[in-house]
Write a protein that holds these residues in place. Structure first.
Motif, PDB file in Angstrom:
ATOM      1  N   TYR A 183      -0.404  -5.501  19.584  1.00 55.52           N
ATOM      2  CA  TYR A 183      -0.912  -6.659  18.837  1.00 55.52           C
ATOM      3  C   TYR A 183      -2.231  -7.163  19.427  1.00 55.52           C
ATOM      4  CZ  TYR A 183      -1.308 -11.601  17.568  1.00 55.52           C
ATOM      5  OH  TYR A 183      -1.788 -12.823  17.170  1.00 55.52           O
ATOM      6  N   LEU A 184      -2.300  -7.246  20.746  1.00 48.28           N
ATOM      7  CA  LEU A 184      -3.524  -7.753  21.389  1.00 48.28           C
ATOM      8  C   LEU A 184      -4.700  -6.793  21.182  1.00 48.28           C
ATOM      9  CD1 LEU A 184      -1.996  -9.216  24.671  1.00 48.28           C
ATOM     10  CD2 LEU A 184      -2.900 -10.484  22.718  1.00 48.28           C
ATOM     11  N   ARG A 185      -4.411  -5.521  21.035  1.00 45.82           N
ATOM     12  CA  ARG A 185      -5.487  -4.587  20.682  1.00 45.82           C
ATOM     13  C   ARG A 185      -6.017  -4.896  19.283  1.00 45.82           C
ATOM     14  NH1 ARG A 185      -1.863   0.110  22.593  1.00 45.82           N
ATOM     15  NH2 ARG A 185      -2.380   0.320  24.823  1.00 45.82           N
ATOM     16  N   LEU A 209       7.077 -11.558  12.024  1.00 46.11           N
ATOM     17  CA  LEU A 209       6.005 -11.835  11.070  1.00 46.11           C
ATOM     18  C   LEU A 209       4.615 -11.688  11.680  1.00 46.11           C
ATOM     19  CD1 LEU A 209       7.427 -14.941   9.168  1.00 46.11           C
ATOM     20  CD2 LEU A 209       7.612 -12.526   8.569  1.00 46.11           C
ATOM     21  N   VAL A 210       4.441 -12.102  12.916  1.00 48.95           N
ATOM     22  CA  VAL A 210       3.103 -12.109  13.515  1.00 48.95           C
ATOM     23  C   VAL A 210       2.842 -10.823  14.295  1.00 48.95           C
ATOM     24  CG1 VAL A 210       1.536 -13.320  15.077  1.00 48.95           C
ATOM     25  CG2 VAL A 210       3.083 -14.623  13.602  1.00 48.95           C
ATOM     26  N   ILE A 211       3.638 -10.565  15.316  1.00 47.65           N
ATOM     27  CA  ILE A 211       3.395  -9.405  16.182  1.00 47.65           C
ATOM     28  C   ILE A 211       3.594  -8.097  15.405  1.00 47.65           C
ATOM     29  CG2 ILE A 211       4.036  -8.228  18.302  1.00 47.65           C
ATOM     30  CD1 ILE A 211       2.735 -10.970  18.756  1.00 47.65           C
ATOM     31  N   ASP A 212       4.815  -7.884  14.917  1.00 47.03           N
ATOM     32  CA  ASP A 212       5.096  -6.635  14.205  1.00 47.03           C
ATOM     33  C   ASP A 212       4.291  -6.531  12.917  1.00 47.03           C
ATOM     34  OD1 ASP A 212       6.861  -6.144  16.225  1.00 47.03           O
ATOM     35  OD2 ASP A 212       8.661  -6.648  15.068  1.00 47.03           O
ATOM     36  N   LEU A 245      12.986 -19.103  15.961  1.00 49.59           N
ATOM     37  CA  LEU A 245      11.523 -19.174  15.944  1.00 49.59           C
ATOM     38  C   LEU A 245      10.893 -17.992  16.671  1.00 49.59           C
ATOM     39  CD1 LEU A 245      11.208 -22.994  16.633  1.00 49.59           C
ATOM     40  CD2 LEU A 245      10.482 -21.826  14.541  1.00 49.59           C
ATOM     41  N   GLU A 246      11.537 -17.545  17.720  1.00 51.95           N
ATOM     42  CA  GLU A 246      11.009 -16.402  18.477  1.00 51.95           C
ATOM     43  C   GLU A 246      11.145 -15.114  17.682  1.00 51.95           C
ATOM     44  OE1 GLU A 246      11.985 -18.510  22.777  1.00 51.95           O
ATOM     45  OE2 GLU A 246      13.427 -17.141  21.861  1.00 51.95           O
ATOM     46  N   LEU A 271       6.505 -14.537  25.944  1.00 54.21           N
ATOM     47  CA  LEU A 271       7.315 -15.760  25.954  1.00 54.21           C
ATOM     48  C   LEU A 271       7.525 -16.292  24.545  1.00 54.21           C
ATOM     49  CD1 LEU A 271       5.788 -17.669  29.018  1.00 54.21           C
ATOM     50  CD2 LEU A 271       7.939 -16.383  28.948  1.00 54.21           C
ATOM     51  N   ARG A 272       6.476 -16.271  23.737  1.00 58.02           N
ATOM     52  CA  ARG A 272       6.579 -16.763  22.357  1.00 58.02           C
ATOM     53  C   ARG A 272       7.563 -15.927  21.551  1.00 58.02           C
ATOM     54  NH1 ARG A 272       7.701 -18.637  18.388  1.00 58.02           N
ATOM     55  NH2 ARG A 272       6.469 -19.647  16.771  1.00 58.02           N
ATOM     56  N   CYS A 273       7.699 -14.652  21.881  1.00 58.98           N
ATOM     57  CA  CYS A 273       8.673 -13.784  21.211  1.00 58.98           C
ATOM     58  C   CYS A 273      10.076 -13.931  21.799  1.00 58.98           C
ATOM     59  CB  CYS A 273       8.246 -12.321  21.314  1.00 58.98           C
ATOM     60  SG  CYS A 273       6.755 -11.918  20.394  1.00 58.98           S
ATOM     61  N   GLY A 274      10.206 -14.724  22.858  1.00 58.03           N
ATOM     62  CA  GLY A 274      11.517 -14.944  23.455  1.00 58.03           C
ATOM     63  C   GLY A 274      11.948 -13.875  24.437  1.00 58.03           C
TER      64      GLY A 274
END
Length: 512
Positions: free
Chosen positions: A183-185, A155-158, A148-149, A209-212
């Motif tokens: 990503y936050l930018r 899929l989300v960050i990259d 999941l991480e 943390l969500r990315c592990g």
């Protein structure tokens, strides 16, 4: 209900009289008992999932005969990626099933020939799984969480950073930390008084943390919030040390204060995850998808004495809510299967897929992957139901599942070798002593009427031309199968066939 006789055009015993239905022989076990699926039509194309999976099964059996390990999940995943008989989204969802299992059993270091760097043999986890070994449970849980991480990172960050390079201003410094900053930018996270490289601290830590990547989260915490109790707690967690009670109490006090003030939901979520403070406080506003829910739930499980009760409570919750809660209307049922696999409800995952129209191929080959590693509970006897439960355990009749699937292979294609390959995956023996594989091989021989092709041909010089089954079983077992089928032929009035089969079984007195 048993699908009727598998009349085979390949049989060299074409002149043998066969009963018109299974009722002619009340002793019939019925490999395909309970099957409602009867598929008509041409054989599967060479780019179909069914064909590609069957090639993997043939290779698996070859490795089993050589007593070699085999990266079954990787091979099935590759076959799925090559298949072209389903829409792209369905294939991607099935690939994801195999990726989940790859992470859970750590089948990741695989060579091009399907070998492991470290070679776990068939049934590697069977004893631990049967005993509910806590080490295995924890390893599987961590593997699911790792999947999941990685998926979230990819899929989300990259994904967002690739789509919005100008806003991301990614730069060349490698690492998750800088990926999340970019990503936050892109998403324009609201500013806070604590920041790192111009982005707010607590969303940055939470997404790490969500990315592990707990080390990335700790790195930024040490730089910006070194004295915060969560920094100490996370350092303890990374070092596999127990978080001190005083630190936990500081975390809990600050967590509750943040809740009262309604401030920094990201900081509150970080505190909750690191301290495992409140498993019921899942924030859908931060992580809205079912994969996020599963990651949060797995992250909050106590990895000590409370692991098994916590996992069982999660399993119960997911089953009670059911697929409609997790899978939007019109989406693939494989999405629910992903969740069942991650909570180690392997038997239910297979049974759920088998019960969905058009997903029998996926069900069987998910079971093949699990069966190789020994990650399923088998019933004590050959029950008519695929899935049975007792007070605290669920059982899958893997042999019956394979037998039912054989009927969907043999009926349209008349492909005896493929049928034998799948029956060879049936468990050799159940705990009750039943020789399940032998019984199912005998059923295959009897139902197809391919006695000579499968068991051999007596020659005039008193020698024998061996049949197809001799490539898979020892001579003694082939003789036992021939004797079993001969008895059934004798009872149903097929006397010529019974004489030939008793001869092949080397039971000459009974033949006479």
């Amino acid at each position: 209900q048993r699908v009727g006789a598998w009349t085979s055009e390949l049989s060299l015993q074409a002149t043998t009289a066969a009963p018109s239905s299974s009722a002619a022989d009340p002793s019939s076990r019925g490999v395909v008992r309970g099957l409602a699926l009867r598929r008509a039509g041409p054989p599967p194309g060479q780019a179909s999932a069914e064909y590609l999976y069957s090639e993997v099964v043939k290779l698996l059996n070859q490795r089993r005969r050589q007593h070699l390990a085999f990266a079954i999940i990787s091979q099935l995943k590759t076959a799925t990626e090559k298949a072209n008989d389903h829409d792209k989204m369905r294939n991607e969802d099935m690939v994801r099933c195999f990726r989940i299992l790859q992470c859970m059993v750590d089948e990741t270091q695989v060579t091009a020939t399907g070998d492991f760097a470290a070679n776990p043999m068939e049934g590697h986890y069977a004893d631990q799984y049967h005993a509910r070994d806590s080490t295995l449970t924890l390893d599987l849980l961590r593997g699911a969480k790792r999947f999941l991480e990685r998926q979230y990172k990819e899929l989300v960050i990259d994904g967002q950073v690739r789509k919005n390079p100008a806003a991301a201003r990614r730069g060349g410094t490698p690492g998750t930390l800088h990926d999340v900053v970019a990503y936050l930018r892109v998403v324009r996270a609201p500013s806070e008084h604590q920041e790192f490289e111009g982005v707010p601290l607590w969303p940055l830590v939470l997404h790490c943390l969500r990315c592990g990547d707990t080390k990335a989260a700790l790195e930024v915490l040490k730089e910006v919030a070194a004295s915060d109790p969560v920094t100490t707690a996370l350092a303890n967690t990374i070092a596999r040390q127990r978080v001190m009670e005083g630190t936990l109490e500081d975390l809990r006090r600050e967590y509750e204060s943040l809740g009262v003030q309604g401030k920094s939901v990201h900081k509150q979520a970080v505190y909750n995850l690191v301290g495992k403070l409140d498993p019921r406080s899942y924030r859908r506003d931060l992580f809205p998808y079912s994969e996020d829910y599963m990651w949060f739930s797995l992250s909050m499980l106590d990895e000590g004495a409370g692991l098994r009760p916590g996992l069982e409570a999660l399993q119960k919750q997911v089953v009670e809510w059911g697929p409609k809660h997790f899978v939007p209307a019109g989406r693939s049922p494989l999405r629910y299967v992903h969740l069942l696999l991650m909570i180690q409800h392997f038997e239910r995952a297979v049974d759920f897929l088998w019960g969905r129209e058009g997903y029998q191929v996926e069900a069987v080959h998910t079971a093949v992957a699990l069966g190789y590693y020994g990650l399923m509970h088998l019933p004590n006897s050959d029950t008519p139901e695929l899935l049975t439960t007792d007070l605290d355990r669920t059982y899958l009749n893997y042999g019956s599942l394979l037998g039912r699937y054989v009927s969907t292979v043999i009926e349209p294609t008349r492909d005896l070798q493929t049928a034998v390959e799948y029956v060879m995956l049936v468990p050799e023996k159940l705990s009750s002593g039943l020789l399940q594989r032998r019984e199912y091989l005998a059923e295959l021989v009897y139902s197809t009427r391919s006695y000579l092709e499968l068991l051999g041909v007596p020659l005039p010089d008193a020698t024998r031309k061996k049949g197809l089954l001799h490539a898979y079983v020892r001579d003694e077992e082939a003789h036992a199968i021939a004797a079993t089928v001969a008895e059934r032929c004798e009872r149903s009035g097929q006397i010529d066939a019974a004489v030939t089969l008793y001869d092949l079984a080397q039971e000459y007195a009974r033949a006479i």
